[in-house]
Design an enzyme around this catalytic site. Structure first.
Site, PDB file in Angstrom:
ATOM      1  N   GLU A  13     -74.615 -21.036  -1.306  1.00 26.20           N
ATOM      2  CA  GLU A  13     -74.805 -20.147  -0.146  1.00 26.20           C
ATOM      3  C   GLU A  13     -74.558 -20.876   1.178  1.00 26.20           C
ATOM      4  OE1 GLU A  13     -75.268 -16.919  -0.571  1.00 26.20           O
ATOM      5  OE2 GLU A  13     -75.336 -17.222  -2.741  1.00 26.20           O
ATOM      6  N   GLY A  15     -71.200 -21.013   2.406  1.00 24.27           N
ATOM      7  CA  GLY A  15     -69.975 -20.457   2.979  1.00 24.27           C
ATOM      8  C   GLY A  15     -68.686 -21.007   2.411  1.00 24.27           C
ATOM      9  N   THR A  17     -66.772 -19.691   0.218  1.00 22.47           N
ATOM     10  CA  THR A  17     -65.789 -18.617   0.083  1.00 22.47           C
ATOM     11  C   THR A  17     -65.171 -18.274   1.428  1.00 22.47           C
ATOM     12  OG1 THR A  17     -67.006 -17.758  -1.827  1.00 22.47           O
ATOM     13  CG2 THR A  17     -65.450 -16.268  -0.766  1.00 22.47           C
ATOM     14  N   LYS A  38     -60.704 -18.895  -8.665  1.00 20.39           N
ATOM     15  CA  LYS A  38     -62.106 -19.201  -8.976  1.00 20.39           C
ATOM     16  C   LYS A  38     -62.295 -18.967 -10.463  1.00 20.39           C
ATOM     17  CE  LYS A  38     -66.797 -19.111  -7.643  1.00 20.39           C
ATOM     18  NZ  LYS A  38     -67.598 -19.540  -6.512  1.00 20.39           N
ATOM     19  N   GLY A 112     -65.018 -23.902  -6.573  1.00 17.73           N
ATOM     20  CA  GLY A 112     -66.027 -24.188  -7.577  1.00 17.73           C
ATOM     21  C   GLY A 112     -67.218 -23.251  -7.470  1.00 17.73           C
TER      22      GLY A 112
END
Length: 238
Positions: A13, A15, A17, A38, A112
């Site tokens: 969590e 960031g 992405t 992914k 990942g």
């Protein structure tokens, strides 16, 4: 033959992405063909049907995304999600798919699940970790870090772990960066000095994370020439 870069982070969590999307959009602006891959995805998106990262890339960032390989509904570490769903994660199959993608794209950004010290499966009486895959297939890494309190410890321990495992870190991207915060500015100065690694970008909080905002930032990022070392690795002319 294209190149592959592994996108990892100092935790969950933080960031990855969003940062992966920005890197992809910047490379597209520089004339490269890019795909995000992914291979291992856990946890569903807000619609309760799609998988979170796949949903993001396809519906929000609208970036060319190669179909993943292992989709598991429990929002857990891959090894536990695999155990609960009867899934067998096979690193060799992921590597084969990655080689196929490198034949089709200039750059493949491999995102990942979590960080480098995340287990995928047990093999031969030991855990097969994310870092094992990265090392076995010689993937250079971009490390995504938050900018605030705790960033020094998380970035230094992650980069040190990578080094002990034979993983090459190219540099860092700092997310949620606020220029007004002295701790953010000092964290970046301290981390890059301690690790002797470049900061490729400082990504601010976005008011609304849309493709338009991400594209605008990608353009500004290129103009500032912050990522000169990264473009050099990828043989991109800015």
């Amino acid at each position: 033959m294209g190149k592959a870069i592994f996108m990892t982070g100092t935790g969950t969590e933080i960031g990855k992405t969003v940062v992966t999307s920005i890197v992809a959009l910047a490379l597209e602006r520089l004339g490269m063909s890019v795909s995000v891959f992914k291979p291992v995805q856990t946890g569903l998106a807000e619609d309760g049907v799609s998988f979170a990262e796949q949903y993001w890339y396809e519906r929000v960032a609208k970036i060319p995304t190669s179909e993943g390989m292992y989709y598991m509904e429990p929002a857990m570490s891959p090894h536990l999600a695999a155990a609960l769903t009867g899934t067998s994660i096979e690193p060799e199959r992921i590597a084969e798919r990655l080689e196929q993608l490198k034949q089709r794209y200039d750059v493949v950004l491999v995102e990942g699940a979590g960080g480098l010290a995340v287990p995928w499966c047990e093999r031969g009486g030991r855990w097969y970790m994310t870092c094992d895959f990265v090392r076995d297939y010689e993937l250079p890494v971009i490390l995504v870090s938050l900018s605030g309190l705790g960033a020094i410890h998380h970035a230094v321990t992650t980069a040190t772990y990578a080094e002990t495992q034979g993983v090459r870190v190219l540099g860092l991207v700092f997310n949620q960066f606020d220029e007004r915060e002295v701790i953010h500015r000092n964290n970046i100065e301290t981390i890059t000095a301690m690790l002797k690694l470049p900061a490729f970008a400082t990504v601010p909080p976005f008011s609304a994370v849309t493709r338009e905002e991400l594209e605008a930032f990608a353009g500004q990022w290129i103009e500032r020439k912050e990522a000169a070392a990264l473009w050099e690795v990828l043989a991109v002319e800015v």
